[in-house]
Design a protein around this motif. Structure first.
Motif, mmCIF file in Angstrom:
data_model
loop_
_atom_site.group_PDB
_atom_site.id
_atom_site.type_symbol
_atom_site.label_atom_id
_atom_site.label_comp_id
_atom_site.label_asym_id
_atom_site.label_seq_id
_atom_site.Cartn_x
_atom_site.Cartn_y
_atom_site.Cartn_z
ATOM 1 N N GLU A 125 19.692 35.533 9.339
ATOM 2 C CA GLU A 125 20.314 35.860 10.625
ATOM 3 C C GLU A 125 21.385 36.938 10.519
ATOM 4 O OE1 GLU A 125 21.356 32.401 13.116
ATOM 5 O OE2 GLU A 125 20.202 31.209 11.668
ATOM 6 N N VAL A 126 21.695 37.386 9.284
ATOM 7 C CA VAL A 126 22.776 38.370 9.102
ATOM 8 C C VAL A 126 22.415 39.671 9.817
ATOM 9 C CG1 VAL A 126 24.031 39.770 7.410
ATOM 10 C CG2 VAL A 126 23.592 37.347 6.945
ATOM 11 N N HIS A 127 23.353 40.151 10.637
ATOM 12 C CA HIS A 127 23.143 41.368 11.435
ATOM 13 C C HIS A 127 23.558 42.627 10.661
ATOM 14 C CE1 HIS A 127 23.222 44.221 14.709
ATOM 15 N NE2 HIS A 127 24.533 44.318 14.683
ATOM 16 N N GLY A 128 24.629 42.516 9.866
ATOM 17 C CA GLY A 128 25.125 43.687 9.132
ATOM 18 C C GLY A 128 25.993 43.278 7.962
ATOM 19 N N VAL A 129 26.204 44.223 7.044
ATOM 20 C CA VAL A 129 27.033 44.013 5.857
ATOM 21 C C VAL A 129 28.015 45.176 5.763
ATOM 22 C CG1 VAL A 129 27.045 43.864 3.339
ATOM 23 C CG2 VAL A 129 25.191 42.794 4.623
ATOM 24 N N VAL A 130 29.298 44.855 5.719
ATOM 25 C CA VAL A 130 30.343 45.876 5.575
ATOM 26 C C VAL A 130 30.918 45.736 4.169
ATOM 27 C CG1 VAL A 130 32.476 46.823 6.508
ATOM 28 C CG2 VAL A 130 30.890 45.644 8.031
ATOM 29 N N ILE A 131 30.847 46.800 3.377
ATOM 30 C CA ILE A 131 31.274 46.749 1.974
ATOM 31 C C ILE A 131 32.646 47.417 1.843
ATOM 32 C CG2 ILE A 131 30.714 47.501 -0.366
ATOM 33 C CD1 ILE A 131 28.876 45.326 0.737
#
Length: 341
Positions: free
Chosen positions: A66-72
């Motif tokens: 379900e993860v929409h986005g990843v901010v690193i």
């Protein structure tokens, strides 16, 4: 059992272990948005770390699918390591600052042999003894962690809001620990109404008890003379001026009084620079300086890999002193020694 914590206001954290590392774990933050959860960092690329992340997301009432986005926050493997797997499982976007994205791109293109040769040359130039450099020249088959990290597909632009539906998350560029490190300012009232301006996901830039490693920016194909410690001190002051109500770091635990912690770190580095000037009354190579600096244990007890990191930190401090006109290289010295001015 996955270790999770609810920070309120649609923000939770999951402890993702870092194998064989005294830091213990990375705190991966799960931020609710109108399109599904967005992760701040992902943790180390290791099966046990992946299991902890997926179990933690389940404990948070969601799943990796379900993860929409990843901010690193930055490219290091304990932050960016699992980004590719998360994207494969969910179709999420992965965002990173352009300076660190460039490092990821080069890491994927640089053969391990090139990297080892570069490190051997750098350490030799810093005055490292042959027994320290020799293992880097030995033929090897193993690969370094973080040499095939996921390429991000979105760029984090400093000062701009990230595209998190229903949230206000602004990117703050904080170079020093890496050239493209970012903190993320959640510009929403603190859920417990603490005084201050929202909350700050601080990555490794601002930690409650640890001074982050500031070494030279390593790049085999870039000879630009950078000043990572100067970058770090400047970006520390920028974060202190934000005055967040709470800091949510990537390691240890959340805390308040960001300006107070910033002041402690500024004083620490000023004292360290002053101490190094006293050592530099006699000419020293970066390696000799690292041997004499104060670490969390005596130099003979520092393991091989940590000595390499310590020398890089000594070089970053030397570069700052040279830039400030407080130290200079000794003409004709080989390897180059430095002396206080």
């Amino acid at each position: 059992m996955a270790k999770t914590f609810d920070h309120g206001g649609g923000v939770r954290s999951v402890q993702v272990p870092i194998p064989d590392n005294p830091l213990g774990h990375t705190l991966v933050y799960v931020v609710d948005t109108d399109r599904g959860p967005v992760l701040v960092d992902t943790g180390w690329d290791d099966p046990a770390s992946w299991d902890a992340l997926t179990a933690g997301l389940a404990a948070c009432g969601t799943s990796v699918q379900e993860v929409h986005g990843v901010v690193i926050t930055h490219h290091h493997p304990d932050h960016h390591g699992l980004s590719g797997q998360v994207r494969e499982a969910s179709g999420a976007w992965v965002a990173m600052h352009a300076a660190d994205a460039a490092i990821v791109r080069r890491a994927r293109q640089t053969r391990p042999e090139r990297w080892y040769a570069y490190m051997a040359a750098k350490l030799t130039a810093a005055g490292a003894p042959e027994e320290h450099v020799a293992p880097l020249r030995a033929p090897r088959r193993r690969t370094l962690p973080g040499l095939a990290p996921a390429l991000p597909d979105r760029e984090i632009v400093p000062g701009e809001l990230l595209g998190l539906p229903g949230r206000r998350l602004r990117a703050i560029w904080t170079p020093g620990h890496t050239p493209g490190h970012v903190c993320l300012h959640l510009e929403e009232e603190h859920p417990a109404r603490r005084p201050g301006h929202g909350r700050l996901f601080s990555g490794d830039h601002l930690l409650p008890e640890i001074t982050p490693h500031i070494g030279l920016y390593e790049d085999p194909d870039d000879a630009t003379v950078t000043d990572p410690l100067g970058d770090y001190l400047d970006s520390l002051e920028r974060v202190g001026r934000l005055g967040p109500a709470e800091v949510l770091p990537a390691h240890q635990y959340s805390f308040g009084d960001a300006p107070g912690r910033v002041r402690e770190l500024l004083v620490h580095h000023e004292q360290r620079l002053t101490g190094l000037l006293a050592l530099l009354r006699e000419p020293l190579t970066p390696w000799q300086l690292a041997e004499r600096m104060e670490w969390n244990r005596p130099w003979p007890d520092i393991p091989y890999g940590s000595r390499t990191i310590a020398v890089s930190e000594a070089e970053a401090h030397l570069r700052r002193l040279v830039k400030l006109g407080r130290a200079e290289p000794v003409p004709g010295s080989e390897p180059v020694a430095y002396v206080a001015v």
